[in-house]
Design a protein around this motif. Structure first.
Motif, mmCIF file in Angstrom:
data_model
loop_
_atom_site.group_PDB
_atom_site.id
_atom_site.type_symbol
_atom_site.label_atom_id
_atom_site.label_comp_id
_atom_site.label_asym_id
_atom_site.label_seq_id
_atom_site.Cartn_x
_atom_site.Cartn_y
_atom_site.Cartn_z
ATOM 1 N N UNK A 8 -6.338 28.620 -7.093
ATOM 2 C CA UNK A 8 -6.901 28.492 -5.737
ATOM 3 C C UNK A 8 -6.243 27.309 -5.024
ATOM 4 N N UNK A 9 -6.141 26.208 -5.696
ATOM 5 C CA UNK A 9 -5.531 25.017 -5.090
ATOM 6 C C UNK A 9 -4.045 25.285 -4.726
ATOM 7 N N UNK A 10 -3.361 26.039 -5.606
ATOM 8 C CA UNK A 10 -1.941 26.322 -5.347
ATOM 9 C C UNK A 10 -1.777 27.189 -4.114
ATOM 10 N N UNK A 31 -9.037 34.784 -1.458
ATOM 11 C CA UNK A 31 -10.429 35.294 -1.439
ATOM 12 C C UNK A 31 -10.815 35.896 -2.786
ATOM 13 N N UNK A 32 -9.912 36.661 -3.335
ATOM 14 C CA UNK A 32 -10.176 37.277 -4.653
ATOM 15 C C UNK A 32 -10.383 36.205 -5.708
ATOM 16 N N UNK A 33 -9.554 35.176 -5.689
ATOM 17 C CA UNK A 33 -9.669 34.107 -6.688
ATOM 18 C C UNK A 33 -10.966 33.320 -6.511
ATOM 19 N N UNK A 34 -11.291 33.078 -5.210
ATOM 20 C CA UNK A 34 -12.535 32.360 -4.971
ATOM 21 C C UNK A 34 -13.741 33.163 -5.469
ATOM 22 N N UNK A 35 -13.737 34.477 -5.257
ATOM 23 C CA UNK A 35 -14.829 35.334 -5.742
ATOM 24 C C UNK A 35 -14.899 35.295 -7.276
ATOM 25 N N UNK A 36 -13.762 35.396 -7.887
ATOM 26 C CA UNK A 36 -13.700 35.358 -9.343
ATOM 27 C C UNK A 36 -14.162 34.007 -9.868
ATOM 28 N N UNK A 77 -19.640 31.514 -28.352
ATOM 29 C CA UNK A 77 -19.231 30.123 -28.144
ATOM 30 C C UNK A 77 -17.738 30.055 -27.780
ATOM 31 N N UNK A 78 -16.941 30.851 -28.488
ATOM 32 C CA UNK A 78 -15.498 30.868 -28.223
ATOM 33 C C UNK A 78 -15.211 31.357 -26.795
ATOM 34 N N UNK A 79 -15.916 32.439 -26.421
ATOM 35 C CA UNK A 79 -15.731 32.978 -25.066
ATOM 36 C C UNK A 79 -16.200 31.983 -24.022
ATOM 37 N N UNK A 80 -17.312 31.296 -24.309
ATOM 38 C CA UNK A 80 -17.851 30.303 -23.366
ATOM 39 C C UNK A 80 -16.867 29.133 -23.229
ATOM 40 N N UNK A 81 -16.363 28.704 -24.399
ATOM 41 C CA UNK A 81 -15.390 27.605 -24.359
ATOM 42 C C UNK A 81 -14.134 28.015 -23.586
ATOM 43 N N UNK A 82 -13.701 29.225 -23.808
ATOM 44 C CA UNK A 82 -12.505 29.721 -23.099
ATOM 45 C C UNK A 82 -12.773 29.793 -21.599
ATOM 46 N N UNK A 83 -14.017 30.209 -21.236
ATOM 47 C CA UNK A 83 -14.377 30.279 -19.819
ATOM 48 C C UNK A 83 -14.357 28.892 -19.202
ATOM 49 N N UNK A 84 -14.944 27.934 -19.888
ATOM 50 C CA UNK A 84 -15.047 26.583 -19.334
ATOM 51 C C UNK A 84 -13.696 25.877 -19.333
ATOM 52 N N UNK A 85 -13.007 26.068 -20.429
ATOM 53 C CA UNK A 85 -11.792 25.270 -20.608
ATOM 54 C C UNK A 85 -10.511 25.951 -20.106
ATOM 55 N N UNK A 86 -10.512 27.240 -19.930
ATOM 56 C CA UNK A 86 -9.285 27.947 -19.551
ATOM 57 C C UNK A 86 -9.439 28.756 -18.257
ATOM 58 N N UNK A 87 -10.413 29.659 -18.294
ATOM 59 C CA UNK A 87 -10.521 30.605 -17.170
ATOM 60 C C UNK A 87 -10.847 29.883 -15.874
ATOM 61 N N UNK A 88 -11.927 29.075 -15.921
ATOM 62 C CA UNK A 88 -12.329 28.403 -14.680
ATOM 63 C C UNK A 88 -11.265 27.407 -14.216
ATOM 64 N N UNK A 121 -17.300 33.325 -12.167
ATOM 65 C CA UNK A 121 -17.100 32.680 -13.471
ATOM 66 C C UNK A 121 -17.974 31.454 -13.622
ATOM 67 N N UNK A 122 -18.105 30.662 -12.514
ATOM 68 C CA UNK A 122 -18.884 29.429 -12.620
ATOM 69 C C UNK A 122 -20.391 29.649 -12.501
ATOM 70 N N UNK A 123 -20.767 30.813 -12.062
ATOM 71 C CA UNK A 123 -22.214 31.069 -11.908
ATOM 72 C C UNK A 123 -22.669 32.172 -12.864
ATOM 73 N N UNK A 124 -22.417 33.407 -12.463
ATOM 74 C CA UNK A 124 -22.954 34.555 -13.213
ATOM 75 C C UNK A 124 -22.431 34.597 -14.639
ATOM 76 N N UNK A 125 -21.126 34.538 -14.805
ATOM 77 C CA UNK A 125 -20.541 34.657 -16.150
ATOM 78 C C UNK A 125 -20.943 33.483 -17.024
ATOM 79 N N UNK A 126 -20.872 32.290 -16.373
ATOM 80 C CA UNK A 126 -21.248 31.099 -17.137
ATOM 81 C C UNK A 126 -22.712 31.146 -17.559
#
Length: 415
Positions: free
Chosen positions: A246-248, A271-276, A228-239, A280-285
């Motif tokens: 990417x926007x920057x 490109x690297x960030x978009x892949x990551x 849950x902590x890792x999932x929350x970190x993925x949703x709230x921080x990593x992504x 993150x938003x698909x496979x990891x999530x």
């Protein structure tokens, strides 16, 4: 007065007659003595030439068997029945016939000591014989004849008792084999089945349930919170961080003053960030979501269910142990019942064996094998015969003397 005189005269005549009678007897005393002596001699001669007869007496038991369990004597025939047969054959049928070397003098029911009552299982017999051996032989002959009559009854009763003994032995052997099987069954339950069940319960209590508890605790307290902590970190921080980067970069690439080399580096970075970001938003999530769902809604419920099944299995095993213990009690009760039955059969065997003993199953026999014989002849009774002959001789002598005197007196009157 005249009557008194007449009575006195008659009394004197009676006295004269008596004295006269005694006088006649006295005068013929030698004749009386000779006749008496002659009869005495005849009596003595008869006792010398008469055949002597010896007596043999016995008390005889009728055929019977003793019902020991009821302490009751069962007769194959009572004394009266046997007495009537012997009476008819050896006394009634031989009346008027010359006496042989031995004959039955008397047969009668035995008396209860001190009373006039008869015994139904004994009778007394007396036999006369020209010798003791002849008398004893006739008693034995009569006993053997009666034994032959009831021999089949005795054999049949013996067969019944022996068959009962055989059946009792067979039942005892069957029960003993059943006892061994029951004892083996108890031993198998106590030494094999119960230890396995108890060991299985111990494994469930000490190993399987604690392991399930550990797995459940690990999932609930470590794995699930970490996921849950890792999932929350993925949703709230990593992504969000990847999206911001990417926007920057996209913003920097729009800068017209950006040189070509920096642009190339930024594009590669983008490109690297978009892949990551895509990962993150698909496979990891998806992986985090699957793991969380699997832990919370699959693994933990399955482990709880497994634990519940283990508890049910433990209860079932305990019920099986109780059932096995109940089986042991039932088998032990059955063993006790069989032992009681064997004990009863053993007692029955002892009774049946005792029933075969001579005193409990008997044909016609002479009581205690005792035949009482006379040491000297019981017939003729010498003293009695001589006394009777002498007495008769004396009577006849007196009669002869008086008769002779009367005849002489009549002759004198005629003359």
């Amino acid at each position: 007065m005249s009557e008194n005189l007449m009575n006195s005269a008659n009394s004197q005549n009676d006295e004269i007659d008596i004295f006269e009678l005694l006088g006649k007897i006295w005068k013929g005393k030698f004749s009386i003595a000779m006749i008496t002596l002659a009869f005495f001699a005849l009596g003595v001669l008869y006792t010398i030439i008469a055949s002597p007869w010896y007596s043999a007496k016995a008390r005889i038991s009728v055929p019977y068997y003793k019902n020991i369990s009821e302490n009751k004597k069962e007769l194959f025939a009572n004394a009266d029945m046997i007495i009537n047969k012997i009476q008819s054959k050896y006394i009634d049928a031989l009346k008027g016939q010359p006496k042989e070397s031995a004959f039955v003098e008397k047969i009668a029911p035995a008396k209860i000591s001190g009373t006039k009552n008869n015994l139904s299982d004994f009778f007394d017999i007396e036999v006369m014989g020209k010798s003791n051996d002849d008398a004893v032989a006739l008693i034995n002959q009569i006993v053997k004849e009666e034994q032959e009559i009831y021999k089949s009854n005795i054999s049949l009763q013996e067969s019944r008792i022996k068959n009962a003994l055989y059946n009792a032995d067979a039942k005892i052997k069957t029960l003993q084999n059943s006892l061994k099987n029951s004892e083996i069954q108890i031993s198998h339950i106590q030494n094999m089945q119960l230890p396995k069940l108890e060991n299985r319960i111990r494994q469930i209590e000490k190993i399987f349930i604690p392991n399930k508890d550990k797995e459940i605790a690990n999932l609930q307290n470590i794995v699930l919170p970490n996921d849950k902590k890792a999932y929350d970190e993925l949703i709230n921080k990593v992504i969000p961080k990847l999206d911001a980067e990417i926007q920057s970069i996209e913003k920097e690439l729009k800068n017209p003053n950006l040189n070509q080399n920096n642009a190339i580096v930024l594009k590669e970075r983008l490109n690297d960030l978009r892949n990551r970001y895509m990962s993150a938003t698909t496979t990891t999530k998806q992986k985090f979501e699957h793991d969380l769902h699997d832990s919370e809604f699959v693994k933990i419920p399955n482990l709880l269910k497994d634990k519940e099944n283990l508890l049910v299995s433990q209860t079932d095993l305990q019920n099986q142990i109780q059932t096995k213990n109940d089986d042991i009690v039932k088998i032990q009760n059955s063993i006790d019942e069989k032992k009681d039955e064997i004990s009863k059969l053993e007692n029955q065997k002892e009774i049946l064996k005792a029933s075969l003993e001579k005193q409990n199953l008997s044909n016609v026999i002479i009581k205690d094998d005792i035949i009482i014989t006379s040491k000297s002849p019981v017939k003729p009774k010498k003293l009695l015969i001589v006394a009777i002959a002498t007495f008769l001789g004396g009577i006849l002598g007196v009669f002869w003397v008086l008769l002779k005197s009367e005849i002489a007196a009549r002759k004198n009157l005629k003359a």
